[in-house]
Write a protein that holds these residues in place. Structure first.
Motif, PDB file in Angstrom:
ATOM      1  N   MET A   1       3.399   2.588  10.741  1.00  0.00           N
ATOM      2  CA  MET A   1       2.303   1.864  10.105  1.00  0.00           C
ATOM      3  C   MET A   1       2.246   2.151   8.607  1.00  0.00           C
ATOM      4  O   MET A   1       1.718   1.348   7.838  1.00  0.00           O
ATOM      5  N   GLY A   2       2.795   3.294   8.197  1.00  0.00           N
ATOM      6  CA  GLY A   2       2.918   3.562   6.766  1.00  0.00           C
ATOM      7  C   GLY A   2       3.823   2.551   6.100  1.00  0.00           C
ATOM      8  O   GLY A   2       3.526   2.026   5.016  1.00  0.00           O
ATOM      9  N   TYR A   3       4.943   2.236   6.748  1.00  0.00           N
ATOM     10  CA  TYR A   3       5.850   1.225   6.207  1.00  0.00           C
ATOM     11  C   TYR A   3       5.206  -0.167   6.220  1.00  0.00           C
ATOM     12  O   TYR A   3       5.363  -0.948   5.279  1.00  0.00           O
ATOM     13  N   VAL A   4       4.471  -0.475   7.293  1.00  0.00           N
ATOM     14  CA  VAL A   4       3.786  -1.766   7.364  1.00  0.00           C
ATOM     15  C   VAL A   4       2.744  -1.871   6.251  1.00  0.00           C
ATOM     16  O   VAL A   4       2.642  -2.892   5.558  1.00  0.00           O
ATOM     17  N   SER A   5       1.970  -0.797   6.064  1.00  0.00           N
ATOM     18  CA  SER A   5       0.950  -0.790   5.005  1.00  0.00           C
ATOM     19  C   SER A   5       1.589  -0.889   3.625  1.00  0.00           C
ATOM     20  O   SER A   5       1.013  -1.480   2.700  1.00  0.00           O
ATOM     21  N   LEU A   6       2.770  -0.303   3.480  1.00  0.00           N
ATOM     22  CA  LEU A   6       3.515  -0.396   2.217  1.00  0.00           C
ATOM     23  C   LEU A   6       3.728  -1.858   1.853  1.00  0.00           C
ATOM     24  O   LEU A   6       3.449  -2.296   0.728  1.00  0.00           O
ATOM     25  N   VAL A   7       4.200  -2.634   2.827  1.00  0.00           N
ATOM     26  CA  VAL A   7       4.482  -4.053   2.577  1.00  0.00           C
ATOM     27  C   VAL A   7       3.197  -4.825   2.302  1.00  0.00           C
ATOM     28  O   VAL A   7       3.120  -5.626   1.366  1.00  0.00           O
TER      29      VAL A   7
END
Length: 340
Positions: free
Chosen positions: A21-27
């Motif tokens: 979810m960190g990567y998703v939030s990054l985007v």
């Protein structure tokens, strides 16, 4: 975005959700942050229509790539979609958002649209509780971790989108720089956000929700104060630095709150939770953009309007800080779902 989040949660183990979810939030957060810089650069050399010409081939390539290489990792299930729920949700939210946009031009029409939109939305909400298979499972709000984190998410996204809308206005109309410069001021913050998100995701998986939320909210409070003292002589470097601090705080909270909102939901409800997550986030962000820009134009001097709008954002920062503090004390969890 809903599909991406549901897919990532389904494909990865629970102990990896923070990182994912960190990567998703990054985007999700870096995209809007990079957008002003890129669009400012493009509009410096080409007409505004070029933005759409450049986006179209990217969308086509993404569609082709998904068609060719995206695996179908789930089995299809028989389901029904309630047409009245779809129509009432589109009508209700559409009218509410549109009414906010035109209030300054036509108060009577905007008021009528707002009332009709609220009625349609209330009908949609009531219908969801009466359907065996609702379009959105609103019973999820009975879960404390979900409801508190969703409200926090809405406030964080409103803070994010509101800040990103106001800074270009301030740079272009108060400091009298070009749209390209306004975008470049925001670019370091976008990079800071991108770097922070996966790190915070790993930290969440290892140590739990407490420190990312508390440190993130603290950074939001600290980064809010300098906006009140900015003038027509404020350095672009100082503005950029304050924005970096703001974006690190947003990144720490956004990925943590998104993951935590889904942490106590059964697997069958993840889709509903993610849909509510994305729907309410987009509504709050869009409403914040429109309302804050309108508020900034109320005073005779744009600088005063800018400070007034930043004051509203600060109220949102205080609210989200209070909510996450209560959550950490009462419902916060250590990694892998064990209570504090």
């Amino acid at each position: 975005m809903t599909f991406v989040m549901v897919s990532m949660i389904s494909l990865y183990a629970p102990e990896q959700r923070g990182l994912v979810m960190g990567y998703v939030s990054l985007v999700i957060s870096a995209g809007p942050a990079i957008g002003p810089t890129l669009s400012g650069l493009i509009m410096n050399f080409y007409p505004w229509q070029a933005l759409f010409y450049l986006i179209l081939p990217i969308m086509i390539l993404a569609f082709i790539a998904g068609w060719l290489w995206l695996p179908n990792y789930t089995e299809k299930h028989a389901t029904t979609i309630d047409v009245r729920s779809v129509i009432s949700s589109i009508l209700g939210i559409g009218l509410i958002m549109s009414s906010i946009s035109i209030f300054a031009q036509n108060v009577l029409l905007a008021s009528a649209m707002l009332v009709i939109g609220i009625i349609a939305t209330l009908y949609f909400i009531r219908r969801q509780f009466n359907l065996k298979t609702p379009l959105l499972d609103l019973n999820l709000f009975k879960q404390p971790s979900f409801s508190m984190m969703i409200v926090s998410l809405m406030l964080i996204f409103a803070i994010l989108m509101g800040t990103e809308a106001l800074i270009p206005v301030y740079v272009e109309n108060v400091l009298h720089h070009s749209s390209l410069i306004a975008g470049l001021v925001m670019l370091p913050g976008a990079f800071a956000n991108a770097i922070t998100a996966p790190i915070v995701g790993r930290f969440y998986d290892r140590y739990g929700v407490k420190w990312p939320l508390l440190i993130g909210s603290g950074l939001l409070v600290v980064s809010s104060l300098p906006f009140f003292w900015m003038t027509a002589q404020t350095s672009l470097w100082w503005l950029g630095f304050v924005y970096i601090v703001r974006m690190i705080g947003v990144s720490m909270m956004l990925s943590t709150v998104t993951t935590e909102s889904l942490s106590d939901l059964p697997l069958k409800s993840i889709g509903y939770g993610t849909a509510l997550n994305n729907t309410l986030r987009q509504i709050s962000g869009s409403a914040a953009n429109t309302i804050l820009i309108m508020v900034s134009l109320i005073p005779a001097q744009l600088l005063s309007g800018y400070r007034l709008s930043m004051g509203i954002i600060f109220v949102g920062v205080i609210l989200v800080t209070v909510i996450v503090a209560i959550y950490v004390m009462k419902y916060g969890k250590e990694p892998h779902g064990t209570s504090n």
